[in-house]
Design a protein around this motif. Structure first.
Motif, short mmCIF file in Angstrom:
data_model
loop_
_atom_site.label_atom_id
_atom_site.label_comp_id
_atom_site.label_asym_id
_atom_site.label_seq_id
_atom_site.Cartn_x
_atom_site.Cartn_y
_atom_site.Cartn_z
N SER A 84 0.85 -1.19 0.00
CA SER A 84 0.00 0.00 0.00
C SER A 84 0.88 1.23 0.00
O SER A 84 1.76 1.38 0.83
CB SER A 84 -0.93 0.00 1.20
N SER A 85 0.67 2.10 -0.97
CA SER A 85 1.51 3.29 -1.07
C SER A 85 0.74 4.55 -0.73
O SER A 85 1.33 5.61 -0.63
CB SER A 85 2.06 3.40 -2.50
N SER A 86 -0.56 4.47 -0.54
CA SER A 86 -1.33 5.66 -0.20
C SER A 86 -1.34 5.87 1.31
O SER A 86 -1.05 4.98 2.08
CB SER A 86 -2.76 5.53 -0.73
N ASN A 87 -1.69 7.07 1.72
CA ASN A 87 -1.74 7.41 3.14
C ASN A 87 -3.12 7.16 3.74
O ASN A 87 -3.37 7.55 4.86
CB ASN A 87 -1.35 8.88 3.34
N SER A 88 -4.02 6.54 3.00
CA SER A 88 -5.38 6.30 3.50
C SER A 88 -5.40 5.11 4.45
O SER A 88 -4.50 4.28 4.46
CB SER A 88 -6.33 6.06 2.34
N SER A 89 -6.46 5.03 5.24
CA SER A 89 -6.60 3.90 6.15
C SER A 89 -7.42 2.80 5.48
O SER A 89 -8.30 3.07 4.67
CB SER A 89 -7.26 4.34 7.46
N LYS A 90 -7.14 1.57 5.83
CA LYS A 90 -7.85 0.41 5.29
C LYS A 90 -8.79 -0.12 6.37
O LYS A 90 -8.60 0.13 7.55
CB LYS A 90 -6.87 -0.70 4.88
N ILE A 91 -9.79 -0.88 5.95
CA ILE A 91 -10.75 -1.47 6.88
C ILE A 91 -10.56 -2.97 6.90
O ILE A 91 -10.42 -3.60 5.86
CB ILE A 91 -12.19 -1.12 6.47
N GLU A 92 -10.56 -3.52 8.11
CA GLU A 92 -10.47 -4.96 8.28
C GLU A 92 -11.61 -5.39 9.18
O GLU A 92 -11.93 -4.72 10.16
CB GLU A 92 -9.13 -5.33 8.91
N LEU A 93 -12.25 -6.49 8.85
CA LEU A 93 -13.34 -7.04 9.65
C LEU A 93 -12.84 -8.27 10.39
O LEU A 93 -12.30 -9.18 9.77
CB LEU A 93 -14.53 -7.40 8.77
N GLU A 94 -13.01 -8.28 11.69
CA GLU A 94 -12.57 -9.41 12.51
C GLU A 94 -13.80 -10.22 12.92
O GLU A 94 -14.79 -9.67 13.38
CB GLU A 94 -11.85 -8.90 13.76
N VAL A 95 -13.74 -11.52 12.74
CA VAL A 95 -14.84 -12.41 13.12
C VAL A 95 -14.77 -12.63 14.62
O VAL A 95 -13.77 -13.10 15.14
CB VAL A 95 -14.75 -13.76 12.37
N ILE A 96 -15.87 -12.28 15.31
CA ILE A 96 -15.89 -12.50 16.76
C ILE A 96 -16.92 -13.56 17.16
O ILE A 96 -16.98 -13.95 18.31
CB ILE A 96 -16.13 -11.19 17.54
N GLY A 97 -17.73 -14.03 16.21
CA GLY A 97 -18.70 -15.07 16.53
C GLY A 97 -19.44 -15.57 15.30
O GLY A 97 -19.41 -14.94 14.25
N ILE A 98 -20.06 -16.72 15.44
CA ILE A 98 -20.86 -17.33 14.38
C ILE A 98 -22.25 -17.61 14.95
O ILE A 98 -22.39 -18.13 16.05
CB ILE A 98 -20.23 -18.64 13.88
N ILE A 99 -23.28 -17.24 14.18
CA ILE A 99 -24.67 -17.50 14.59
C ILE A 99 -25.19 -18.65 13.75
O ILE A 99 -25.30 -18.53 12.54
CB ILE A 99 -25.55 -16.25 14.40
N ARG A 100 -25.49 -19.77 14.40
CA ARG A 100 -26.02 -20.94 13.71
C ARG A 100 -27.45 -21.28 14.13
O ARG A 100 -28.10 -22.08 13.51
CB ARG A 100 -25.13 -22.15 13.98
N HIS A 101 -27.92 -20.67 15.22
CA HIS A 101 -29.25 -20.98 15.76
C HIS A 101 -29.96 -19.69 16.15
O HIS A 101 -29.33 -18.67 16.38
CB HIS A 101 -29.15 -21.87 17.00
N ARG A 102 -31.26 -19.79 16.22
CA ARG A 102 -32.06 -18.71 16.78
C ARG A 102 -32.99 -19.31 17.82
O ARG A 102 -33.40 -20.47 17.73
CB ARG A 102 -32.85 -17.97 15.70
N ILE A 103 -33.31 -18.52 18.82
CA ILE A 103 -34.25 -18.94 19.84
C ILE A 103 -35.54 -18.21 19.53
O ILE A 103 -35.61 -16.98 19.61
CB ILE A 103 -33.72 -18.61 21.25
N LEU A 104 -36.55 -18.96 19.13
CA LEU A 104 -37.79 -18.41 18.62
C LEU A 104 -38.89 -18.48 19.67
O LEU A 104 -39.20 -19.56 20.18
CB LEU A 104 -38.22 -19.17 17.36
#
Length: 138
Positions: free
Chosen positions: A90-110
């Motif tokens: 990266s040669s520009s002075n701009s900031s980049k965005i990174e997404l960090e996975v903190i959890g997975i949703i596999r179920h819902r309580i209905l």
């Protein structure tokens, strides 16, 4: 714009989350409108079987069940990275965005049924037993 998704925990050890789905609207009282962040609205309990749940809100109790979601969802945390944090190429002075996975949703309580009203009864008052064999004192 390139957004990277990063997961350091691995799929098998990633935190498991669930969605609580209610029918209707949960409204905060006017006194709590300013402080709705981290407001505790009730108690969620799981019965001995892993599939049945109860949610108690005030004097109302809801019964629900655990339902699998067809496509799992990710819970992400957004991070802004500057060029000084080691982004390669990266040669520009701009900031980049990174997404960090903190959890997975596999179920819902209905909770799809109407709430059951919890009516508390006052304790019955126990009158003292009078021993009829003893004389009464006046």
């Amino acid at each position: 714009m390139q957004i990277r998704v990063k997961c350091e925990c691995g799929e098998s050890s990633c935190r498991e989350w669930a969605i609580v789905e209610l029918q209707g609207v949960v409204e905060a009282q006017p006194a709590f409108q300013d402080r709705i962040q981290d407001l505790e609205i009730g108690v969620l309990c799981r019965s001995s079987s892993q599939e049945k749940y109860t949610f108690t809100v005030g004097y109302h109790e809801l019964s629900g069940s655990k339902v699998a979601i067809k496509k799992p969802l990710l819970v992400l945390k957004k991070k802004k990275l500057s060029d000084s944090e080691g982004l390669l190429g990266s040669s520009s002075n701009s900031s980049k965005i990174e997404l960090e996975v903190i959890g997975i949703i596999r179920h819902r309580i209905l909770f799809k049924t109407r709430p059951r009203a919890l009516i508390s009864r006052s304790e019955p008052q126990i009158k003292e037993k009078v021993n009829k064999a003893s004389p009464s004192v006046q």
